[in-house]
Write a protein that holds these residues in place. Structure first.
Motif, PDB file in Angstrom:
ATOM      1  N   GLU A   1      -6.075  13.122   4.532  1.00  0.00           N
ATOM      2  CA  GLU A   1      -6.488  13.947   3.400  1.00  0.00           C
ATOM      3  C   GLU A   1      -7.609  13.225   2.661  1.00  0.00           C
ATOM      4  O   GLU A   1      -7.793  12.020   2.806  1.00  0.00           O
ATOM      5  CB  GLU A   1      -5.298  14.197   2.469  1.00  0.00           C
ATOM      6  N   SER A   2      -8.362  13.942   1.846  1.00  0.00           N
ATOM      7  CA  SER A   2      -9.495  13.364   1.130  1.00  0.00           C
ATOM      8  C   SER A   2      -9.046  12.199   0.262  1.00  0.00           C
ATOM      9  O   SER A   2      -8.066  12.307  -0.490  1.00  0.00           O
ATOM     10  CB  SER A   2     -10.161  14.439   0.262  1.00  0.00           C
ATOM     11  N   GLY A   3      -9.747  11.077   0.377  1.00  0.00           N
ATOM     12  CA  GLY A   3      -9.487   9.897  -0.439  1.00  0.00           C
ATOM     13  C   GLY A   3      -8.254   9.130  -0.034  1.00  0.00           C
ATOM     14  O   GLY A   3      -7.865   8.194  -0.724  1.00  0.00           O
ATOM     15  N   SER A   4      -7.623   9.489   1.122  1.00  0.00           N
ATOM     16  CA  SER A   4      -6.375   8.842   1.534  1.00  0.00           C
ATOM     17  C   SER A   4      -6.582   8.104   2.848  1.00  0.00           C
ATOM     18  O   SER A   4      -7.430   8.483   3.678  1.00  0.00           O
ATOM     19  CB  SER A   4      -5.275   9.887   1.709  1.00  0.00           C
ATOM     20  N   ALA A   5      -5.769   7.037   3.047  1.00  0.00           N
ATOM     21  CA  ALA A   5      -5.761   6.300   4.308  1.00  0.00           C
ATOM     22  C   ALA A   5      -4.421   6.461   5.013  1.00  0.00           C
ATOM     23  O   ALA A   5      -4.109   5.714   5.932  1.00  0.00           O
ATOM     24  CB  ALA A   5      -6.052   4.817   4.060  1.00  0.00           C
ATOM     25  N   THR A   6      -3.635   7.445   4.580  1.00  0.00           N
ATOM     26  CA  THR A   6      -2.327   7.716   5.182  1.00  0.00           C
ATOM     27  C   THR A   6      -2.465   8.836   6.198  1.00  0.00           C
ATOM     28  O   THR A   6      -2.983   9.914   5.866  1.00  0.00           O
ATOM     29  CB  THR A   6      -1.302   8.105   4.118  1.00  0.00           C
ATOM     30  N   LEU A   7      -2.018   8.599   7.414  1.00  0.00           N
ATOM     31  CA  LEU A   7      -2.142   9.590   8.480  1.00  0.00           C
ATOM     32  C   LEU A   7      -1.215  10.766   8.226  1.00  0.00           C
ATOM     33  O   LEU A   7      -0.039  10.604   7.869  1.00  0.00           O
ATOM     34  CB  LEU A   7      -1.796   8.956   9.837  1.00  0.00           C
TER      35      LEU A   7
ATOM     36  N   ARG B   1      -7.297   1.227  -5.453  1.00  0.00           N
ATOM     37  CA  ARG B   1      -7.028   0.796  -4.082  1.00  0.00           C
ATOM     38  C   ARG B   1      -8.299   0.729  -3.251  1.00  0.00           C
ATOM     39  O   ARG B   1      -8.426  -0.152  -2.403  1.00  0.00           O
ATOM     40  CB  ARG B   1      -6.038   1.765  -3.442  1.00  0.00           C
ATOM     41  N   PHE B   2      -9.210   1.690  -3.502  1.00  0.00           N
ATOM     42  CA  PHE B   2     -10.447   1.758  -2.708  1.00  0.00           C
ATOM     43  C   PHE B   2     -11.659   1.709  -3.637  1.00  0.00           C
ATOM     44  O   PHE B   2     -12.144   2.744  -4.090  1.00  0.00           O
ATOM     45  CB  PHE B   2     -10.495   3.032  -1.864  1.00  0.00           C
TER      46      PHE B   2
END
Length: 302
Positions: A179-185, A223-224
């Protein structure tokens, strides 16, 4: 001749002493003896003259023979000198030719050594090119295999496979994975990557780098702090899932490139969507690349 003169010297005094008392017959006898003695003296003188003339003729003949022999010897000496001079010239010419031949042999040995070294370099280069050819052939075989095994995912638009700069690249859009802005699959992303892992685990002696890419829309969260951190975190998330699904950890690496390697412009939503992606790159065989860097003489690349 000396004996006749001595006899006359002895006879004449005796005749003078007895002039007045000798007979006429004795006087005539004496004159006859004197005449005979003179004749003997003349004959002896002529004989001696003949002998002298003969000796002079013999001496002249000897002199002429000596002169002829001397001339012959002089001619032989001159001939020997000419022959020696000719031999010296020929020796000098032969030495010059020998020196030239030795120089030529040295040059040919140098050329042969250089050609041997060149042949060795060319042979090494040929072996390297053969290795590269095998690498390309193997890469293309893997590419064909991957295309075949990913056909359903490709047709569904969930990934694409291409050769980019000599590398096989499996490209997955971000929309399927994160999802946008996320690093979770997400669930779809995990399912797709599980199928990808099944294929990658069967490819022997190959390494893969998972690369994260974003568009140029900046992100600044706790976080980012930037797109670099976001793209790197996404790449590592993909790496962890591939390892969990059976891909050898030693064959995987992760990298984040942020927005700095776009495949499209960022002026449109479609361009930005294409730039947001994960790429799984099959790395070339480093041993083959190293073998291809054979230096030429003088240190220049082949």
């Amino acid at each position: 001749m000396r004996a006749s003169t001595a006899a006359l010297a002895t006879l004449l005094p005796a005749l003078l002493l007895s002039t007045g008392c000798v007979k006429k017959s004795t006087h005539e006898s004496t004159l006859a003896a004197l005449s005979e003695a003179r004749m003997d003296h003349e004959a002896l003188r002529e004989e001696m003259a003949d002998r002298v003339e003969g000796l002079e003729a013999e001496l002249e003949a000897t002199r002429r023979a000596n002169e002829a022999e001397q001339a012959r010897l002089n001619a032989q000496i001159e001939a020997v000198r000419d022959s020696l001079s000719t031999m010296t010239d020929r020796h000098r010419e032969a030495q010059a030719r020998f020196d030239e031949a030795r120089t030529e042999v040295h040059r040919l040995e140098l050329v042969q050594r250089q050609r041997g070294e060149e042949f060795q370099r060319l042979n090494q280069r040929l072996q390297a090119l053969s290795a590269i050819e095998r690498e390309v052939r193997q890469r293309n075989d893997i590419y064909e295999e991957v295309i075949g095994r990913f056909r359903s995912l490709i047709d569904a638009g969930r990934l694409s496979v291409a050769i980019d700069r000599g590398r096989m690249v499996i490209q997955l859009p971000q929309d399927i994975l994160f999802e946008s802005g996320s690093a979770t699959l997400g669930a779809d992303g995990r399912t797709t990557l599980a199928e990808v892992a099944t294929v990658l685990a069967d490819i022997d002696d190959r390494s893969f780098q998972v690369e994260g890419h974003t568009d140029d829309v900046p992100i600044a969260t706790a976080r980012f702090p930037s797109n670099w951190e976001l793209s790197t975190a996404r790449a590592l998330s993909v790496v962890r899932l591939l390892v969990d699904r059976g891909v050898a950890p030693g064959t995987l690496s992760g990298a984040g490139y942020g927005e700095y390697r776009p495949v499209s412009d960022n002026e449109s939503p479609e361009g930005r969507r294409r730039n947001r992606r994960i790429e799984i790159v099959m790395l070339p065989n480093l041993d083959v690349i190293a073998a291809a860097q054979i230096p030429e003489a003088g240190g220049r690349p082949f």
